[in-house]
Design a protein around this motif. Sequence first.
Motif, PDB file in Angstrom:
ATOM      1  N   LYS A  25      16.619 166.905  -3.628  1.00  0.00           N
ATOM      2  CA  LYS A  25      16.084 165.665  -2.096  1.00  0.00           C
ATOM      3  C   LYS A  25      17.343 165.244  -0.877  1.00  0.00           C
ATOM      4  CE  LYS A  25      15.913 162.766  -6.499  1.00  0.00           C
ATOM      5  NZ  LYS A  25      16.818 162.193  -7.356  1.00  0.00           N
ATOM      6  N   LEU A  26      18.351 166.106  -0.501  1.00  0.00           N
ATOM      7  CA  LEU A  26      18.502 166.208   0.157  1.00  0.00           C
ATOM      8  C   LEU A  26      18.745 166.541   1.320  1.00  0.00           C
ATOM      9  CD1 LEU A  26      22.514 165.945  -1.100  1.00  0.00           C
ATOM     10  CD2 LEU A  26      21.405 164.386  -1.071  1.00  0.00           C
ATOM     11  N   GLN A  27      18.432 167.025   3.131  1.00  0.00           N
ATOM     12  CA  GLN A  27      17.956 167.362   3.872  1.00  0.00           C
ATOM     13  C   GLN A  27      19.424 168.687   4.325  1.00  0.00           C
ATOM     14  OE1 GLN A  27      18.086 165.514   7.410  1.00  0.00           O
ATOM     15  NE2 GLN A  27      16.196 164.149   6.565  1.00  0.00           N
ATOM     16  N   ASP A  28      18.915 169.393   4.469  1.00  0.00           N
ATOM     17  CA  ASP A  28      19.761 170.909   4.400  1.00  0.00           C
ATOM     18  C   ASP A  28      21.248 170.957   5.986  1.00  0.00           C
ATOM     19  OD1 ASP A  28      18.431 172.835   3.877  1.00  0.00           O
ATOM     20  OD2 ASP A  28      17.506 173.536   5.269  1.00  0.00           O
ATOM     21  N   GLY A  29      22.469 171.168   5.063  1.00  0.00           N
ATOM     22  CA  GLY A  29      23.334 170.523   5.754  1.00  0.00           C
ATOM     23  C   GLY A  29      24.088 169.439   5.304  1.00  0.00           C
ATOM     24  N   TYR A  30      23.882 169.054   4.348  1.00  0.00           N
ATOM     25  CA  TYR A  30      24.349 167.860   3.554  1.00  0.00           C
ATOM     26  C   TYR A  30      25.690 167.519   3.271  1.00  0.00           C
ATOM     27  CZ  TYR A  30      23.593 170.519  -0.640  1.00  0.00           C
ATOM     28  OH  TYR A  30      23.184 171.713  -1.660  1.00  0.00           O
ATOM     29  N   ALA A  31      26.569 166.872   2.953  1.00  0.00           N
ATOM     30  CA  ALA A  31      27.696 166.740   2.451  1.00  0.00           C
ATOM     31  C   ALA A  31      27.952 166.461   0.908  1.00  0.00           C
ATOM     32  CB  ALA A  31      28.845 165.920   3.492  1.00  0.00           C
ATOM     33  N   VAL A  32      28.992 166.753   0.263  1.00  0.00           N
ATOM     34  CA  VAL A  32      29.316 166.429  -1.265  1.00  0.00           C
ATOM     35  C   VAL A  32      30.598 166.535  -1.592  1.00  0.00           C
ATOM     36  CG1 VAL A  32      29.217 167.667  -3.345  1.00  0.00           C
ATOM     37  CG2 VAL A  32      27.664 168.427  -2.480  1.00  0.00           C
ATOM     38  N   ILE A  33      30.677 165.297  -1.654  1.00  0.00           N
ATOM     39  CA  ILE A  33      32.286 164.736  -1.935  1.00  0.00           C
ATOM     40  C   ILE A  33      31.748 165.421  -3.979  1.00  0.00           C
ATOM     41  CG2 ILE A  33      33.865 163.013  -3.047  1.00  0.00           C
ATOM     42  CD1 ILE A  33      32.528 161.225  -0.313  1.00  0.00           C
ATOM     43  N   ASN A  34      33.435 166.035  -4.068  1.00  0.00           N
ATOM     44  CA  ASN A  34      33.240 166.805  -5.489  1.00  0.00           C
ATOM     45  C   ASN A  34      34.796 166.088  -5.960  1.00  0.00           C
ATOM     46  OD1 ASN A  34      33.198 168.238  -7.429  1.00  0.00           O
ATOM     47  ND2 ASN A  34      32.945 170.183  -6.877  1.00  0.00           N
ATOM     48  N   ASP A  35      35.081 165.399  -7.135  1.00  0.00           N
ATOM     49  CA  ASP A  35      36.003 164.956  -7.451  1.00  0.00           C
ATOM     50  C   ASP A  35      36.421 165.541  -8.536  1.00  0.00           C
ATOM     51  OD1 ASP A  35      37.549 163.485  -9.021  1.00  0.00           O
ATOM     52  OD2 ASP A  35      37.179 162.016  -8.937  1.00  0.00           O
ATOM     53  N   ILE A  36      37.324 166.510  -8.702  1.00  0.00           N
ATOM     54  CA  ILE A  36      38.157 167.037  -9.508  1.00  0.00           C
ATOM     55  C   ILE A  36      39.494 166.998 -10.350  1.00  0.00           C
ATOM     56  CG2 ILE A  36      36.572 169.415  -9.205  1.00  0.00           C
ATOM     57  CD1 ILE A  36      39.118 170.440  -7.920  1.00  0.00           C
ATOM     58  N   SER A  37      39.268 165.795  -9.402  1.00  0.00           N
ATOM     59  CA  SER A  37      40.573 165.219 -10.127  1.00  0.00           C
ATOM     60  C   SER A  37      41.731 165.234 -11.642  1.00  0.00           C
ATOM     61  CB  SER A  37      41.391 163.786  -9.226  1.00  0.00           C
ATOM     62  OG  SER A  37      40.426 162.977  -9.505  1.00  0.00           O
ATOM     63  N   ASN A  38      40.727 165.158 -12.450  1.00  0.00           N
ATOM     64  CA  ASN A  38      40.862 165.452 -14.065  1.00  0.00           C
ATOM     65  C   ASN A  38      40.736 166.772 -14.381  1.00  0.00           C
ATOM     66  OD1 ASN A  38      42.729 162.599 -13.818  1.00  0.00           O
ATOM     67  ND2 ASN A  38      40.943 161.904 -12.882  1.00  0.00           N
ATOM     68  N   LEU A  39      39.991 167.360 -13.918  1.00  0.00           N
ATOM     69  CA  LEU A  39      38.970 168.042 -14.438  1.00  0.00           C
ATOM     70  C   LEU A  39      39.868 169.305 -15.056  1.00  0.00           C
ATOM     71  CD1 LEU A  39      36.315 170.153 -14.658  1.00  0.00           C
ATOM     72  CD2 LEU A  39      37.262 171.509 -12.778  1.00  0.00           C
ATOM     73  N   ARG A  40      39.813 169.770 -16.053  1.00  0.00           N
ATOM     74  CA  ARG A  40      40.716 170.654 -16.200  1.00  0.00           C
ATOM     75  C   ARG A  40      39.876 172.492 -16.557  1.00  0.00           C
ATOM     76  NH1 ARG A  40      43.597 167.702 -15.863  1.00  0.00           N
ATOM     77  NH2 ARG A  40      43.889 165.926 -16.608  1.00  0.00           N
ATOM     78  N   VAL A  41      40.931 173.212 -16.371  1.00  0.00           N
ATOM     79  CA  VAL A  41      40.028 174.466 -15.844  1.00  0.00           C
ATOM     80  C   VAL A  41      39.204 174.959 -17.639  1.00  0.00           C
ATOM     81  CG1 VAL A  41      40.600 176.705 -16.436  1.00  0.00           C
ATOM     82  CG2 VAL A  41      42.488 175.295 -15.425  1.00  0.00           C
ATOM     83  N   THR A  42      38.036 175.384 -16.787  1.00  0.00           N
ATOM     84  CA  THR A  42      36.885 175.965 -17.236  1.00  0.00           C
ATOM     85  C   THR A  42      36.832 177.825 -18.266  1.00  0.00           C
ATOM     86  OG1 THR A  42      35.380 176.343 -16.363  1.00  0.00           O
ATOM     87  CG2 THR A  42      35.732 174.056 -16.863  1.00  0.00           C
ATOM     88  N   THR A  43      35.760 177.684 -18.608  1.00  0.00           N
ATOM     89  CA  THR A  43      35.660 179.419 -19.680  1.00  0.00           C
ATOM     90  C   THR A  43      34.981 179.993 -17.987  1.00  0.00           C
ATOM     91  OG1 THR A  43      34.140 179.214 -20.451  1.00  0.00           O
ATOM     92  CG2 THR A  43      35.363 178.294 -22.073  1.00  0.00           C
ATOM     93  N   ASP A  44      35.318 181.088 -18.117  1.00  0.00           N
ATOM     94  CA  ASP A  44      34.835 182.048 -17.710  1.00  0.00           C
ATOM     95  C   ASP A  44      33.012 181.942 -17.992  1.00  0.00           C
ATOM     96  OD1 ASP A  44      36.771 183.480 -17.142  1.00  0.00           O
ATOM     97  OD2 ASP A  44      36.804 185.126 -18.710  1.00  0.00           O
ATOM     98  N   GLU A  45      33.134 181.780 -19.584  1.00  0.00           N
ATOM     99  CA  GLU A  45      31.048 181.064 -19.071  1.00  0.00           C
ATOM    100  C   GLU A  45      31.005 180.273 -18.377  1.00  0.00           C
ATOM    101  OE1 GLU A  45      30.215 181.712 -23.226  1.00  0.00           O
ATOM    102  OE2 GLU A  45      30.510 183.052 -23.620  1.00  0.00           O
TER     103      GLU A  45
END
Length: 107
Positions: A25-45
């Motif tokens: 839905k976004l135009q090229d050149g968009y920005a993303v705010i990605n909140d990973i402050s409470n993300l836990r390390v994930t698996t390789d898969e």
Amino acid sequence: MKLEGFYTADRLSVVTDEFIAEADKLQDGYAVINDISNLRVTTDEATKQLERMRDYALSRNIKIVIRIVGNKLSKMQLNDIADRKTYKIVEVSTYDDAIAYLNENGM
């Protein structure tokens, strides 16, 4: 986009599909705010799903990712798959800092 807790490959696959639907839905050149402050390390898969998300973002000409960081291990994991040559990554501490960055940089 907020990622928190532990993600299995199946769960992250759903999140990636949702990201792709929204990115369409976004135009090229968009920005993303990605909140990973409470993300836990994930698996390789699960990391493969993060790579799929990254690759799609690159195909849609993402301009910048503003990352709200907290967990150092998750930050390292996402840094390992980032393509800093193609898009900029800025790290901040809070959502308000992310919005301020966008405003200060005319985005």
